[in-house]
Design a protein around this motif. Structure first.
Motif, PDB file in Angstrom:
ATOM      1  N   PRO A 171       0.800  -1.237   0.000  1.00  0.00           N
ATOM      2  CA  PRO A 171       0.000   0.000   0.000  1.00  0.00           C
ATOM      3  C   PRO A 171       0.829   1.281   0.000  1.00  0.00           C
ATOM      4  O   PRO A 171       0.468   2.261  -0.679  1.00  0.00           O
ATOM      5  N   ALA A 172       1.950   1.308   0.706  1.00  0.00           N
ATOM      6  CA  ALA A 172       2.772   2.530   0.794  1.00  0.00           C
ATOM      7  C   ALA A 172       3.382   2.922  -0.544  1.00  0.00           C
ATOM      8  O   ALA A 172       3.798   4.078  -0.722  1.00  0.00           O
ATOM      9  N   ALA A 173       3.427   2.010  -1.502  1.00  0.00           N
ATOM     10  CA  ALA A 173       4.122   2.277  -2.774  1.00  0.00           C
ATOM     11  C   ALA A 173       3.449   3.352  -3.607  1.00  0.00           C
ATOM     12  O   ALA A 173       4.074   3.922  -4.505  1.00  0.00           O
ATOM     13  N   GLY A 206      11.872   7.426  -0.562  1.00  0.00           N
ATOM     14  CA  GLY A 206      12.202   6.237  -1.339  1.00  0.00           C
ATOM     15  C   GLY A 206      12.690   5.103  -0.447  1.00  0.00           C
ATOM     16  O   GLY A 206      12.307   3.940  -0.634  1.00  0.00           O
ATOM     17  N   ALA A 207      13.513   5.443   0.541  1.00  0.00           N
ATOM     18  CA  ALA A 207      14.042   4.425   1.460  1.00  0.00           C
ATOM     19  C   ALA A 207      12.902   3.777   2.252  1.00  0.00           C
ATOM     20  O   ALA A 207      12.893   2.553   2.471  1.00  0.00           O
ATOM     21  N   TYR A 208      11.935   4.596   2.665  1.00  0.00           N
ATOM     22  CA  TYR A 208      10.780   4.067   3.413  1.00  0.00           C
ATOM     23  C   TYR A 208       9.987   3.094   2.536  1.00  0.00           C
ATOM     24  O   TYR A 208       9.638   1.985   2.979  1.00  0.00           O
ATOM     25  N   GLY A 256      -0.619   6.196   7.162  1.00  0.00           N
ATOM     26  CA  GLY A 256      -0.065   6.184   8.515  1.00  0.00           C
ATOM     27  C   GLY A 256       0.810   7.402   8.776  1.00  0.00           C
ATOM     28  O   GLY A 256       1.340   8.019   7.856  1.00  0.00           O
ATOM     29  N   ASP A 257       0.943   7.732  10.056  1.00  0.00           N
ATOM     30  CA  ASP A 257       1.649   8.953  10.460  1.00  0.00           C
ATOM     31  C   ASP A 257       3.116   8.966  10.028  1.00  0.00           C
ATOM     32  O   ASP A 257       3.632   9.995   9.607  1.00  0.00           O
ATOM     33  N   GLU A 258       3.784   7.813  10.133  1.00  0.00           N
ATOM     34  CA  GLU A 258       5.218   7.765   9.809  1.00  0.00           C
ATOM     35  C   GLU A 258       5.466   8.085   8.335  1.00  0.00           C
ATOM     36  O   GLU A 258       6.275   8.952   7.996  1.00  0.00           O
ATOM     37  N   ALA A 292       4.594  11.756   7.505  1.00  0.00           N
ATOM     38  CA  ALA A 292       5.596  12.713   8.009  1.00  0.00           C
ATOM     39  C   ALA A 292       6.807  12.761   7.079  1.00  0.00           C
ATOM     40  O   ALA A 292       7.361  13.837   6.819  1.00  0.00           O
ATOM     41  N   ILE A 293       7.200  11.614   6.540  1.00  0.00           N
ATOM     42  CA  ILE A 293       8.345  11.567   5.609  1.00  0.00           C
ATOM     43  C   ILE A 293       7.981  12.283   4.303  1.00  0.00           C
ATOM     44  O   ILE A 293       8.795  13.023   3.737  1.00  0.00           O
ATOM     45  N   LEU A 294       6.734  12.080   3.821  1.00  0.00           N
ATOM     46  CA  LEU A 294       6.278  12.775   2.612  1.00  0.00           C
ATOM     47  C   LEU A 294       6.302  14.294   2.833  1.00  0.00           C
ATOM     48  O   LEU A 294       6.845  15.042   2.001  1.00  0.00           O
ATOM     49  N   GLU A 295       5.749  14.746   3.934  1.00  0.00           N
ATOM     50  CA  GLU A 295       5.674  16.194   4.194  1.00  0.00           C
ATOM     51  C   GLU A 295       7.041  16.807   4.443  1.00  0.00           C
ATOM     52  O   GLU A 295       7.249  17.984   4.139  1.00  0.00           O
TER      53      GLU A 295
END
Length: 339
Positions: free
Chosen positions: A107-109, A133-135, A324-326, A329-332
């Motif tokens: 889903p995160a992709a 990208g790493a996430y 999800g929050d993690e 937060a990385i996107l923002e």
């Protein structure tokens, strides 16, 4: 000179033995130790396949012929869904797939496709070569796949229409637009109060021609190759979503390669990805001129009102909850505050 029968047999058998002993060495020199299949869904002429051919040759040369990557473009080995199953099972060793499609498994992709999140390519590459990208790669690893470090470019998506240019979010109100079968697209256009219709791509041209829908959205390369300029008058450079291709490997096949070979293969795959990014940027620039020459009218709207509209409609809050929050937060961290 006349040779005795015994001498002739000795010479003949020695020559034959030499030939037999020599043959396997010749075969081994030509036969790769690891022959892997790489599948993708793009035409052979796309920059991805041009760079993949260079990559394959460079890998063969740098591994002294031990690794041979055979390229199967244009969905030769099956649809995206079929090939994803094959790369998971090991029937295919390598596959490039859009994160938006990979999201059915990971889903995160699809997070790079959040509407109006990325303002430009500099922001895209900083995020996708960095923390975001790493996430995503870490999430892909949980699905027992290996994603190479550098994502390949598919491009920003643009909006075409037969009725009017899209200059502001208000132009999308009640606008009948074809979207891929995906909740990310549907929820975004519903937030704009448009009328999204999920239609398979093979029916897009006829749906536009018969006015079942007024418009559609895709990168310029698709607009050109599908000849959508024949049934669409306007192209608004909305850049509303960015999409890329992860270079995926079957984990077992990847780990079968000795570490020194993995290093060489990864180095050349990632280098090819960076070259393909430059190629796609040049291709998009020339395509705009080509399509305009066929009568399509271009405009470039300000993305800020579109982003504001999505924020007010709760689109970003909805998808923050889903990713999800993690992840959010990385996107923002890369694109700035969205919620």
């Amino acid at each position: 000179m006349i040779l005795s029968r015994r001498r002739l047999l000795t010479v003949g058998s020695t020559a034959l033995a030499g030939a037999v002993v020599g043959a396997p060495f010749i075969a081994r020199a030509q036969q790769a130790e690891f022959t892997y299949k790489y599948a993708n869904n793009l035409p052979d002429t796309h920059p991805m396949n041009a760079r993949a051919r260079e990559m394959s040759e460079a890998i063969k040369k740098d591994t002294n012929g031990r690794v041979d990557i055979q390229i199967f473009p244009n969905s030769q080995l099956g649809s995206d869904t079929d090939t994803l199953s094959q790369v998971r099972s090991g029937g295919v060793e390598f596959f490039t797939l859009s994160g938006l499609i990979l999201s059915t498994l990971v889903p995160a992709a699809s997070i790079n496709g959040v509407g109006f999140a990325f303002p430009d390519y500099d922001t895209v590459w900083k995020a996708m070569d960095g923390d975001l990208g790493a996430y995503v790669r870490a999430q892909i690893a949980k699905a027992n796949l290996v994603a190479m470090d550098k994502i390949w470019d598919n491009g920003f998506r643009q909006t075409t229409s037969s009725t009017k240019p899209i200059n502001t979010p208000e132009d999308l109100k009640s606008f009948k637009i074809r979207v891929p079968v995906s909740p990310l697209w549907t929820s975004m256009y519903k937030a704009f109060e448009a009328a999204p219709a999920s239609i398979n791509f093979n029916e897009v041209y006829s749906s536009l021609q018969t006015k079942v829908v007024e418009g559609q959205e895709n990168p310029l390369a698709i607009v050109a190759t599908a000849k959508l300029y024949e049934v669409q008058k306007y192209c608004s450079l909305t850049n509303h979503m960015w999409d890329g291709f992860w270079f995926l490997a079957n984990r077992r096949a990847w780990e079968r390669l000795p570490e020194d070979l993995r290093t060489i293969v990864a180095k050349h795959i990632n280098a090819a990805a960076e070259k393909e990014r430059v190629d796609v940027a040049k291709l998009n620039a020339s395509l705009q001129q080509d399509i305009a020459g066929k009568g399509m009218i271009f405009n470039q709207p300000d993305p800020t009102p579109f982003r504001d509209k999505l924020r007010q409609a709760g689109f970003y809050s909805e998808w923050k909850g889903k990713y999800g929050d993690e992840a959010w937060a990385i996107l923002e961290k890369s694109v700035g505050k969205l919620v």
